[in-house]
Scaffold this active site. Sequence first.
Site, PDB file in Angstrom:
ATOM      1  N   GLY A 201       0.832  -1.192   0.000  1.00  0.00           N
ATOM      2  CA  GLY A 201       0.000   0.000   0.000  1.00  0.00           C
ATOM      3  C   GLY A 201       0.868   1.244   0.000  1.00  0.00           C
ATOM      4  CB  CYS A 202       0.203   4.688  -1.189  1.00  0.00           C
ATOM      5  SG  CYS A 202      -1.471   4.906  -0.549  1.00  0.00           S
ATOM      6  CE1 TYR A 203      -1.709   8.212   3.553  1.00  0.00           C
ATOM      7  CE2 TYR A 203      -3.503   6.657   3.295  1.00  0.00           C
ATOM      8  CZ  TYR A 203      -3.053   7.954   3.305  1.00  0.00           C
ATOM      9  OH  TYR A 203      -3.918   8.989   3.073  1.00  0.00           O
TER      10      TYR A 203
ATOM     11  CB  THR B  19       5.363   2.389   0.248  1.00  0.00           C
ATOM     12  OG1 THR B  19       4.785   1.226  -0.351  1.00  0.00           O
ATOM     13  CG2 THR B  19       6.700   2.682  -0.411  1.00  0.00           C
ATOM     14  CB  ALA B  20       5.252   6.819   3.041  1.00  0.00           C
TER      15      ALA B  20
END
Lengths: 351, 351, 351, 351
Positions: free
Chosen positions: D154-156, D158-159
């Site tokens: 997921g994007c969150y 990953t960060a």
Amino acid sequence: MNKKLRAGLIGVTGYTGMELVRLLAAHPCMRLSFAASRSEAGKRLGDHYPFLEKLPGADLVIRQPDARQAAAQCDIVFLAVPHGAAMNFAADLRGEGLPVVDLSADFRIRDAAIFEEWYATTHSQRALLKEAVYGLPELYGEAIAEAKLVANPGCYPTASVLGLYAALKHGFISSEDLVIDAKSGASGAGRKAAVPTLFCEVHDSFRAYNLGKHRHTPEIEQELSIVAETPVRLSFNPHLLPVDRGIHATIYAKLKGGHTPDEIHAAYVECWKDAPWVRVLPKGGLPETRNVRGTMFCDIGLAIDPRTERLIVCSVIDNLCRGASGQALANANLMCGLPVDCGLVQAPLMP
Amino acid sequence: MNKKLRAGLIGVTGYTGMELVRLLAAHPCMRLSFAASRSEAGKRLGDHYPFLEKLPGADLVIRQPDARQAAAQCDIVFLAVPHGAAMNFAADLRGEGLPVVDLSADFRIRDAAIFEEWYATTHSQRALLKEAVYGLPELYGEAIAEAKLVANPGCYPTASVLGLYAALKHGFISSEDLVIDAKSGASGAGRKAAVPTLFCEVHDSFRAYNLGKHRHTPEIEQELSIVAETPVRLSFNPHLLPVDRGIHATIYAKLKGGHTPDEIHAAYVECWKDAPWVRVLPKGGLPETRNVRGTMFCDIGLAIDPRTERLIVCSVIDNLCRGASGQALANANLMCGLPVDCGLVQAPLMP
Amino acid sequence: MNKKLRAGLIGVTGYTGMELVRLLAAHPCMRLSFAASRSEAGKRLGDHYPFLEKLPGADLVIRQPDARQAAAQCDIVFLAVPHGAAMNFAADLRGEGLPVVDLSADFRIRDAAIFEEWYATTHSQRALLKEAVYGLPELYGEAIAEAKLVANPGCYPTASVLGLYAALKHGFISSEDLVIDAKSGASGAGRKAAVPTLFCEVHDSFRAYNLGKHRHTPEIEQELSIVAETPVRLSFNPHLLPVDRGIHATIYAKLKGGHTPDEIHAAYVECWKDAPWVRVLPKGGLPETRNVRGTMFCDIGLAIDPRTERLIVCSVIDNLCRGASGQALANANLMCGLPVDCGLVQAPLMP
Amino acid sequence: MNKKLRAGLIGVTGYTGMELVRLLAAHPCMRLSFAASRSEAGKRLGDHYPFLEKLPGADLVIRQPDARQAAAQCDIVFLAVPHGAAMNFAADLRGEGLPVVDLSADFRIRDAAIFEEWYATTHSQRALLKEAVYGLPELYGEAIAEAKLVANPGCYPTASVLGLYAALKHGFISSEDLVIDAKSGASGAGRKAAVPTLFCEVHDSFRAYNLGKHRHTPEIEQELSIVAETPVRLSFNPHLLPVDRGIHATIYAKLKGGHTPDEIHAAYVECWKDAPWVRVLPKGGLPETRNVRGTMFCDIGLAIDPRTERLIVCSVIDNLCRGASGQALANANLMCGLPVDCGLVQAPLMP
């Protein structure tokens, strides 16, 4: 890396300088070998532009502008400095034997008197002006390939000339009564600290500026007069868009009559079918600035208003890439014997 | 509170309905007494619009649209429903004796045939069409005060007609060859769920739409023909701006000649000097949409392009307030015997 | 008009000055009688701010800042100048007997040593500091009504203190371990020409700044310590939003335990039920900055994370209106014996 | 062109599908050979996406999703369809022997019970779940190279995971009491027509959503628990930014003590010095979302708040490229034996 062509950039801190840094970081055959700025000399480029870290160019140290140093370290030089300053840099660099792409307006206007009138500046390099080639690759590709000094077109002229070229060439429209209503993103206003371009002054608002008086007017007239083979005088009117990048020129022309909408559209498609970057939209299609974001594309949409017998051309580019630094790189490619689109085959950033 | 005039609103969920709710919350002499929506009936208005909490109107419960109920609870009714639907609501409400301000296009075009051609809809209330008054207060204030049915003008026509009025009235410009290049904020596209108006489709981009074909064209021509006292046919071309609110109409007209720029500017100033909302900028000034944000102002800037003998008029309004709901409220004020600017003396939200 | 209270404004060109001009233009009982700026003195206010034309204040001529002139022409004065400069203006104006609302930070921190540490400035008006009242009307309304010098709160402290007040007062949360993650619109950065706040540097981007070091930290700690009746030390961390106006403070607190989510929500509702501007959203509701745009509202949403036993408070204000000039006007209202919300009953501009 | 690896894409109309189309158009070793969508089948891809014209992929015709057809025309397939639907497509494609990169959440959570709880969906492919590899190249590069099914993060997560990795690995911070305050651009909300993501609902505003309840929470906890070698429970709280692309995670952690700021910063630099895409900013530097726009970069800035003994990590990615489609392509590169950054050496689009 060492076999890449070495490119110099005088003027690294503005948006056009920044865009050249971005494009050269991804160029397969050319690399930034010399970057100069009066205000930032001594600084590592990656420290000045954090976006560049871990990319080619980040470790370069910014230098003071100097023609001899540039000559020693470059195969070609880009000038991204204000008009007036550029002409003298160009002379120095040409004196050192370097080919130059000038992103300023200094060599765009072939008639020095017209330049001096619109720019309120004396042209101190009239001899050089004669040898400069206007850097619109679709129109002057062969001359650019032979040139040592290329005048990189203005952003508005790029969109306007590409948008009107086919219609004037085929005589679909009158060369009189042209009106260009152009809208540009805020990066076109440059990166100088100033209240009118602060976020809160531009965001969520829209306004016109320099109506009928913008300096790109004579440049557009010069190029369209050549295409039309008759002097063109037109009304050019810019506006400021609350977007980072993008120019949308809405061009109003009177139809001469005698051609159907289908014929006009077909002629546009035919005219640009082999051009890598000019895209004529399907009938009924209208361009959007985001569809060209970060690229060399010029998207053209046509509308015919039968009630008022007008051809309306929407011509869209990215003002920083196609309208400045990307086009400069295309010109440099041609001048260096590379394919025009080397390092410039980009997909637009969507959304 | 009870002595305030009671206003009904059919169609509360769109942006024009939302704007009327906002404006009525601050109106000193009128209050929202009836709010209707098919999809949201039964819901408390403050729950539907959290921005309204602790303001007048928050505790109202949304109802199903119903002329009889409206008649029982209102002194005047606003219709903020799609064209086609509005005409029948208007008939029902007039049948109940209620004065009506219709924000749709249904009663704007005096010639039903032209309406039916452009809107591709049969006009089922032709008798009512005859009694409708076009609600541009600066031009029709007296008739509006007598009217029982007001056709609230379109947003683009409001900006266009106010922008050209003085020039046509004084005969400064030719009534032929008019081109309007108009740009509108995204709230003009309405509040329907649709991919083309998603944030990521509009933000940081710009595009034209409906070139030469927008339905506001015959409305602008109708009104300008009356001003010019001759049939006007013009080219009207809208664009979508990445801003919430605001219309900027750039209008290109041919000067007839014989008048100096100073005379033209002075005539504009004189024409609007007593109008509370039309502001002619000083010579050289150009309007910005943010300067009218949230208000009834129409800011007008003039530029004369001597090279092409054109008058360029920039006319700027807030499409939701002046171009829709605020103007509707001004009309309601007049119909109810209140001062036209009651509840509408607003300072623009800057920045 | 003449019976209105006369308000002076020192510092008219920044965003807080601009906002006061906007709000005073619509105030029923107060009018701008004196506007001062070093850089713009001599200019008509309506020429400097075209948005103001045809509104009260447009014809005022901007003056040089001068306490004696202000005393002659004002009943109360607002200071919208940088910290450090404000304290001396305040002393001069108090010397002339004028009541003062200071929008700078100069009188917010009761302990001069803490002020001097965080602001790296000597406090030259320590005597005056003692008589200043912190201008948060919900907490200090009675003292404000008696005050002659009001320290208008910072924007972040306003959102933070209102957001945490009920939870600390009721002992729902620990006074330790508070983290405030705050986001502000770009108008909070002021109207000075600077590259980092240019449109193209802020638009379509997001970043943190001054993490753990922002000068509003001691102000928030001061006020929360009073509420909690114990010293509060917290982590305050601001971010820059690409919007014009609006602060969203997301506040993370550890629940002490022993209270249900329903009890906590009910206590917040009860705490603020009579406050005209603090709106506690229904259970599950979360605020949006646009819902308070242009107004004095503070919208509060509560979320409880049972997995980590935290109360998360979202507190939202308009940084220019509630966080600066609107609050200053509310304080001036109280100081002048007017109702606190006089001229401040606004509906948010939506969208 | 024919020797390029052939990539299939099921789900071409959303933003992640669009981003894959963009990235594959510029990939030197892989090409889009099969694009499927239920709603757009039969349409030429260049007609659906005008931005793609004159680029590789424009002439492809969109097909109905079908595993057998995909198997015949692809070497690898990307799934850009909603969770729940993806797991069955993955099974079909694996049944045909095709390697699969799944951009949905279906195979990210190793414990099916936790997946089913947070996603309220039965996991119908538990056997396949066991063989899936979590596709974060920096952490699982070797396993990804051997995998036949990769669960794209997921994007969150990953960060968040990249931002906290070094601090947890080195034991600088407590694994308890972590708070992640994350902000995402609107493209993260997908391309479905819906009122809450209309331009006028998102622009010039800011709000939190799903506080403490977002489905990326267990994914972040899963991965950080592995890094910390102890179960991690944290508070994850997302917000919606009015930008197209970009995630900014501000992560609050308690320092264990015993390490100087310099040591912590040096450890971060050392940890990521050979990673092509993770850039640790110089001491004092803070990241901006625009610096990673359109790229695989993860920019990390560190701040230490000595007053509250916290490490604050700002971790920034492009949610569409690094947080979805670019990362999927990096995984596909590894699965196909290509260098991880093939086709992904991009300079950010600035501004």
